[in-house]
Motif scaffolding. Structure first.
Motif, mmCIF file in Angstrom:
data_model
loop_
_atom_site.group_PDB
_atom_site.id
_atom_site.type_symbol
_atom_site.label_atom_id
_atom_site.label_comp_id
_atom_site.label_asym_id
_atom_site.label_seq_id
_atom_site.Cartn_x
_atom_site.Cartn_y
_atom_site.Cartn_z
ATOM 1 N N ALA A 53 -5.811 -3.257 -8.875
ATOM 2 C CA ALA A 53 -5.709 -2.707 -7.520
ATOM 3 C C ALA A 53 -5.547 -1.196 -7.637
ATOM 4 O O ALA A 53 -5.460 -0.641 -8.740
ATOM 5 C CB ALA A 53 -4.525 -3.325 -6.775
ATOM 6 N N MET A 54 -5.514 -0.526 -6.475
ATOM 7 C CA MET A 54 -5.398 0.923 -6.445
ATOM 8 C C MET A 54 -4.289 1.324 -5.476
ATOM 9 O O MET A 54 -4.063 0.665 -4.453
ATOM 10 C CB MET A 54 -6.709 1.573 -6.002
ATOM 11 N N SER A 55 -3.635 2.426 -5.796
ATOM 12 C CA SER A 55 -2.654 3.022 -4.892
ATOM 13 C C SER A 55 -2.955 4.516 -4.829
ATOM 14 O O SER A 55 -2.941 5.198 -5.856
ATOM 15 C CB SER A 55 -1.222 2.789 -5.408
ATOM 16 N N VAL A 56 -3.274 5.006 -3.627
ATOM 17 C CA VAL A 56 -3.657 6.409 -3.462
ATOM 18 C C VAL A 56 -2.586 7.131 -2.660
ATOM 19 O O VAL A 56 -1.933 6.553 -1.793
ATOM 20 C CB VAL A 56 -5.029 6.558 -2.784
ATOM 21 N N GLN A 57 -2.407 8.397 -2.964
ATOM 22 C CA GLN A 57 -1.408 9.222 -2.298
ATOM 23 C C GLN A 57 -2.058 10.504 -1.789
ATOM 24 O O GLN A 57 -3.083 10.928 -2.307
ATOM 25 C CB GLN A 57 -0.260 9.565 -3.250
ATOM 26 N N ASN A 58 -1.413 11.134 -0.827
ATOM 27 C CA ASN A 58 -1.994 12.339 -0.224
ATOM 28 C C ASN A 58 -1.561 13.602 -0.952
ATOM 29 O O ASN A 58 -1.215 14.600 -0.346
ATOM 30 C CB ASN A 58 -1.628 12.424 1.262
ATOM 31 N N ARG A 59 -1.628 13.575 -2.269
ATOM 32 C CA ARG A 59 -1.277 14.775 -3.033
ATOM 33 C C ARG A 59 -2.194 15.940 -2.683
ATOM 34 O O ARG A 59 -1.775 17.101 -2.715
ATOM 35 C CB ARG A 59 -1.334 14.476 -4.535
#
Length: 622
Positions: free
Chosen positions: A403-409
């Motif tokens: 799976a993937m986890s994306v952040q608003n860096r």
């Protein structure tokens, strides 16, 4: 709140809480919309109309009128350093949401005046020079003028830190201090440190210097954590997945949330990870943890979720986009041992990986183990960040059950990324649409608190608009998502990463009573206003954990902020931009004027050309 037409009845299944007259987005495809719900024993029992909840209103039922406002499932930040953030929250001066450096320096000056001897003023994450009207960092001279005797440490992303003279002394940094590996102490022509520390590219120099500041002790750690959780509840957060991180040792740094959980004082559900802290000792640490604990140990409020976001230090890349991509050495041997150990014992994991070059090397190890039947094996695992992951790598992730986890860096670092890699790469950083098109679970998070702000609405705005905090469009239209998809990434997808999708992330009977009544309707406000949404009523497990506006006073009482000189006691946390339009424009105008005076000062000293029109001060383009 007494409500006409709802008459209390004596009933054995009376609800403890009823919220009615709401525009409910349930997240449940079977019944996507409703007007009221009822809660008993922390679980939703009824979702429907007023007439559906009326039979469940007893003499002791708390009935809340949502006044026609939007209600959503409680938000779930899938990558938040909540444990570490809580231990430090009341010690930090937050520039999250501050629109001008002028205001930030005024806050710093005021805080320095009340900070006792021996303590530091620290600004640690949640802001970027891109958000300021002046478009620059504070200078060392400005910090020295604001606080001549109090140590001041200002962290800027993963890139740099600015220290005043007092902080250099307190940290023991002088002309004889050697540059650490991967870091740079900027020195003047006389060889003395100027006060600038640069990640080159490792941020260890920044975090190890910060670690020299005083820490909280005893009950103050609990108080700090409870106030941080309340601050998260302010934005509708009811769950978070703690991604561990550097300088977060197990079990000592976890003891505060464990004690709060035992006392029933958590207002946010936390699923946590374990992160080996010492290079060369990772396999021993993982082995010890596997022998004493298992993922999903705990309860609905505090539970172990797996290992990561690092498994071995040598396999970690750096996310400093002001520097070239780091070239990692050979790490596959120890990394394979770590992954094999976890998968053989049923442990899931998450992996920090910024660049596709790192992800491809990791996947090669997984595919080797897949030949032995260890992938996919039902253990939840994922990549975090993945700003430059390729479509080929995403196909491999899908084949291996990841799976993937994306952040608003890139809300905060986007313009540095743009300058280094160009608009084409920035348009697909990270390639969220490609992830979703492959059917991958894609969860949303913030990576707060040392870079991004913990305000999830800033991240939701970034997902929908593609814009960073400097209002520059970074991501292409094809790589943005609609509002419903973005909300799902912050609710259901996060629950899938912890195996709780049957009880969390949607509002339907049998699910946790985790919800938020919003200040504005997320689905209809103008796009720029998404970032300014807050919760007026946040409920976790049927408990009202945050209440504002008409509902003020309905939430649980917290102990007063301690120590009394805490920046949070005076400024609070996130600085909402709720000023009237005229006053806000006036403040921005003042900041722009000050920025022009700063440029003129540089021109007079021959440090800049009079023809320069860029809003960036080249001195700070690292």
């Amino acid at each position: 709140m007494p409500v006409g037409g709802l008459v209390p009845q004596v009933t054995d299944d009376a609800a403890e809480l009823v919220v009615r007259n709401a525009k409910i987005h349930t997240g449940d495809p079977v019944r996507p919309h409703a007007q009221a719900l009822a809660v008993r024993n922390g679980v939703i029992t009824v979702v429907g109309d007023d007439k559906d909840v009326a039979p469940h209103v007893g003499p002791a039922t708390k009935v809340v009128d949502a006044l026609g406002r939007r209600m959503i499932p409680g938000l779930n930040d899938a990558h938040l350093h909540v444990i570490r953030g809580g231990l430090n929250y009341v010690l930090e001066l937050r520039w999250d949401g501050v629109r001008t450096l002028r205001q930030g320096l005024a806050m710093l000056r005021e805080q320095a005046a009340r900070t006792p001897k021996g303590q530091w003023v620290r600004v640690v994450g949640g802001w970027s020079a891109e958000q300021f009207a002046e478009r620059r960092l504070p200078t060392v001279a400005e910090l020295n003028a604001a606080a001549p005797d109090t140590p001041v440490f200002v962290l800027h992303l993963y890139q740099s830190a600015v220290l005043n003279r007092a902080a250099l002394r307190a940290a023991g940094i002088d002309r004889d201090t050697p540059d650490p590996r991967g870091g740079l102490i900027v020195r003047g022509r006389d060889g003395e440190p100027t006060g600038m520390l640069l990640a080159a590219p490792s941020a260890l120099i920044l975090y190890s210097t910060l670690a020299k500041a005083p820490v909280l002790e005893g009950e103050d750690k609990k108080t700090s954590t409870r106030h941080f959780l309340r601050e998260l509840n302010r934005f509708g957060l009811t769950s978070a997945i703690d991604a561990a991180g550097g300088f977060q040792n197990f079990p000592e740094n976890y003891s505060t949330v464990i004690e709060l959980a035992k006392a029933g004082q958590l207002s946010l559900r936390i699923a946590y990870h374990l992160f080996p802290q010492t290079a060369g000792q990772e396999i021993a640490d993982l082995t010890r943890w596997i022998e004493t604990a298992r993922p999903e140990d705990g309860d609905a409020w505090l539970r172990l979720n797996g290992a990561g976001e690092n498994l071995t230090w040598a396999a970690a890349d750096f996310e400093n986009f002001a520097q070239p991509r780091p070239e990692l050495g050979d790490y596959e041997g120890e990394f394979e041992k770590a992954v094999r150990l976890l998968m053989e014992h049923g442990w899931g994991f998450r992996l920090h990986a910024t660049y596709d070059e790192t992800i491809r090397r990791d996947l090669a190890v997984f595919e080797k183990l897949a030949a032995e039947g260890l992938f996919p094996a039902g253990n939840r695992w994922l990549f975090d960040h993945a700003e430059t992951v390729s479509e080929e790598s995403l196909d491999r992730v899908a084949a291996l059950g990841g799976a993937m986890s994306v952040q608003n860096r890139l809300s905060f670092q986007g313009e540095a990324f743009l300058r280094r890699y160009g608009p084409g790469r920035a348009a697909d950083a990270p390639p969220i649409r490609a992830m979703l098109d492959r059917g991958l679970t894609v969860a949303g998070g913030t990576d707060a608190t040392r870079v991004s702000t913990y305000n999830p609405w800033v991240a939701l705005h970034w997902l929908v608009s593609g814009r960073g905090v400097g209002d520059v469009v970074l991501r292409s239209r094809r790589n943005r998502v609609d509002r419903q998809t973005a909300l799902r990434m912050f609710t259901v997808a996060g629950a899938e990463l912890t195996g709780e999708e049957d009880v969390k992330g949607v509002l339907r009977p049998g699910c946790y009573a985790d919800l938020a009544v919003l200040s504005e309707d997320y689905f209809s406000v103008p796009e720029p206003d998404i970032a300014h949404i807050e919760s007026l009523l946040t409920v976790t497990g049927g408990r009202i954990v945050y209440a504002a506006g008409e509902y003020e006073g309905l939430d649980e009482e917290l102990p007063r902020v301690s120590p009394t000189w805490s920046p949070v006691a005076h400024f609070g946390g996130y600085q909402a931009s709720g000023a009237a339009g005229a006053r806000q424009a006036e403040s921005l105008g003042e900041a722009v004027a000050e920025s022009e005076r700063h440029r003129a000062w540089r021109v007079r000293r021959g440090l800049a050309s009079d023809a320069v029109e860029s809003p960036f001060d080249p001195c700070f383009v690292l």
